[in-house]
Design an enzyme around this catalytic site. Structure first.
Site, PDB file in Angstrom:
ATOM      1  N   HIS A 145       1.168  -1.378  -0.234  1.00 39.51           N
ATOM      2  CA  HIS A 145      -0.059  -0.176   0.050  1.00 39.51           C
ATOM      3  C   HIS A 145       0.905   1.177  -0.189  1.00 39.51           C
ATOM      4  O   HIS A 145       1.482   1.380   0.948  1.00 39.51           O
ATOM      5  CB  HIS A 145      -1.019   0.126   1.250  1.00 39.51           C
ATOM      6  CG  HIS A 145      -1.554   1.327   1.497  1.00 39.51           C
ATOM      7  ND1 HIS A 145      -2.705   1.599   0.639  1.00 39.51           N
ATOM      8  CD2 HIS A 145      -1.705   2.036   2.240  1.00 39.51           C
ATOM      9  CE1 HIS A 145      -3.310   2.855   0.789  1.00 39.51           C
ATOM     10  NE2 HIS A 145      -2.796   3.182   1.833  1.00 39.51           N
ATOM     11  N   LYS A 166      -0.889  10.640   1.305  1.00 39.81           N
ATOM     12  CA  LYS A 166       0.217  10.459   0.307  1.00 39.81           C
ATOM     13  C   LYS A 166      -0.648  10.764  -1.229  1.00 39.81           C
ATOM     14  O   LYS A 166       0.278  11.330  -2.017  1.00 39.81           O
ATOM     15  CB  LYS A 166       0.236   8.972   0.248  1.00 39.81           C
ATOM     16  CG  LYS A 166       1.150   8.177   1.445  1.00 39.81           C
ATOM     17  CD  LYS A 166       1.222   6.922   1.399  1.00 39.81           C
ATOM     18  CE  LYS A 166      -0.129   5.982   1.309  1.00 39.81           C
ATOM     19  NZ  LYS A 166      -0.915   5.975   2.611  1.00 39.81           N
ATOM     20  N   ASP A 184      -2.238   3.922  -4.603  1.00 43.10           N
ATOM     21  CA  ASP A 184      -2.741   3.032  -3.522  1.00 43.10           C
ATOM     22  C   ASP A 184      -2.188   1.469  -3.531  1.00 43.10           C
ATOM     23  O   ASP A 184      -1.751   1.095  -2.362  1.00 43.10           O
ATOM     24  CB  ASP A 184      -4.372   2.719  -3.888  1.00 43.10           C
ATOM     25  CG  ASP A 184      -5.080   2.052  -2.553  1.00 43.10           C
ATOM     26  OD1 ASP A 184      -4.716   2.493  -1.563  1.00 43.10           O
ATOM     27  OD2 ASP A 184      -5.979   1.190  -3.194  1.00 43.10           O
ATOM     28  N   ARG A 251      17.768  16.027  11.830  1.00 40.40           N
ATOM     29  CA  ARG A 251      17.826  17.512  11.434  1.00 40.40           C
ATOM     30  C   ARG A 251      18.941  17.756  10.574  1.00 40.40           C
ATOM     31  O   ARG A 251      18.972  19.161  10.202  1.00 40.40           O
ATOM     32  CB  ARG A 251      17.614  18.430  12.551  1.00 40.40           C
ATOM     33  CG  ARG A 251      16.372  18.128  13.457  1.00 40.40           C
ATOM     34  CD  ARG A 251      16.270  19.308  14.727  1.00 40.40           C
ATOM     35  NE  ARG A 251      16.322  20.493  14.069  1.00 40.40           N
ATOM     36  CZ  ARG A 251      16.271  21.761  14.959  1.00 40.40           C
ATOM     37  NH1 ARG A 251      16.338  21.336  16.350  1.00 40.40           N
ATOM     38  NH2 ARG A 251      16.196  22.489  14.752  1.00 40.40           N
TER      39      ARG A 251
END
Length: 326
Positions: A145, A166, A184, A251
């Site tokens: 998926h 998404k 999908d 980061r």
């Protein structure tokens, strides 16, 4: 995978430089014989009577050399090796260069129910095309998926829980000129050992997307054929997840992560999603950064090196000043 037969080989929908140009010229009763390996065999030694380590489970390729030897056997009426060949339950015999099997060979093939196939391609070109086709057929695969898009030439697989955004991110990327591969359900195949190729799990559904509150849309119709492609190599995996204030996110990016699919490790990043963050532009930046990495330029590493050089120079300056009593 489901069983793959000689008939399936004939029915492969391959185009342009991948077309095999195959036709069946005999032994049609055996078209449902299974092909169980992508490996091929040239049966020259077997025709001469040497069957040690003979690859009976492989497709048998007959080129000009094998054809000339068959004609000699036909003239000498020594067909014992040909009879033994067909007793091995081979999947099929395939003649290149548009060659025709000898009458005795064709008769024995009909008796044993072994399909005879023919192509007008030369042996070397046909062999390369057939290896590519069978490599794709027998490739390890799984369906997940996700959403697969091409961004600046980089195949990006977007992972994340249902509803994280998404499809919406992919829709915005399409509007910015990038291309959709699948939404999908993405079928992933491992080809050539360590390359992951992704495509839609169901070709019949085409390049459709489900947008909550809007329904099903057809990207090819809305944005044109330039906004889609059938398949793409997966080069970067991006997981979209809801922002977690308690989680420490990377980061700097100096420590590269990877995500393993079908035994292949692929570069991987996590992108936290929350209101106010422009996810499509972050995905674009990630794609451009990945292209730079493939060119040998690593921004995070360069940043670390610059910081270390600055610290070294600052420490040297302090030591010098202390030595001078300044």
């Amino acid at each position: 995978m489901e069983q793959f037969t000689v008939l399936d080989l004939l029915d492969l929908d391959l185009k342009e430089n991948n077309d095999l140009g195959l036709v069946c010229i005999g032994g049609r009763s055996g078209l449902l014989r299974r092909i169980e390996t992508p490996e091929l065999n040239r049966p020259g030694l077997a025709l001469s009577g040497f069957f040690d380590l003979f690859g009976a489970q492989r497709i048998q390729i007959f080129g000009r050399g094998e054809q000339a030897y068959l004609e000699r056997l036909e003239q000498q009426e020594t067909l014992e090796s040909v009879e033994r060949l067909f007793q091995s339950s081979i999947p099929c015999c395939l003649f290149t260069h548009g060659l025709e099997p000898t009458p005795s060979f064709a008769r024995l093939a009909e008796i044993s129910g072994c399909p005879l196939l023919q192509t007008n391609l030369d042996t070397s070109e046909f062999t390369m095309r057939l290896i590519r086709a069978l490599g794709n057929v027998f490739a390890a695969r799984k369906t997940i998926h996700a959403t697969l898009v091409e961004v600046f030439g980089i195949g990006m697989l977007l992972l994340g829980e249902s509803g994280v955004g998404k499809s919406e991110a992919a829709l915005e990327l399409i509007e910015r000129g990038h291309r959709l591969v699948a939404d999908d359900a993405v079928e992933i195949r491992r080809v050539a050992g360590n390359i992951l190729m992704g495509q839609g799990a169901n070709p019949a559904l085409g390049h459709h997307m489900e947008i909550r509150g809007l329904g099903i849309i057809n990207i090819a119709h809305l944005s044109g054929v330039g906004s889609i492609r059938d398949k793409k190599q997966i080069q970067l995996i991006c997981r979209l997840e809801a922002w977690d204030a308690s989680k420490e996110y990377d980061r700097i990016g100096a420590d590269e992560q990877s995500y393993e699919i079908l035994g292949v490790a692929t570069p991987y990043i996590e992108v936290p999603v929350k209101p106010g963050r422009n996810i499509p532009i972050i995905i674009e930046t990630a794609a451009m950064n990945e292209r730079l990495k493939k060119m040998g330029y690593y921004s995070a590493r360069e940043f670390n090196q610059n910081v270390m050089r600055w610290l070294d120079s600052e420490n040297a300056r302090k030591a010098y000043l202390q030595k001078k009593g300044i």
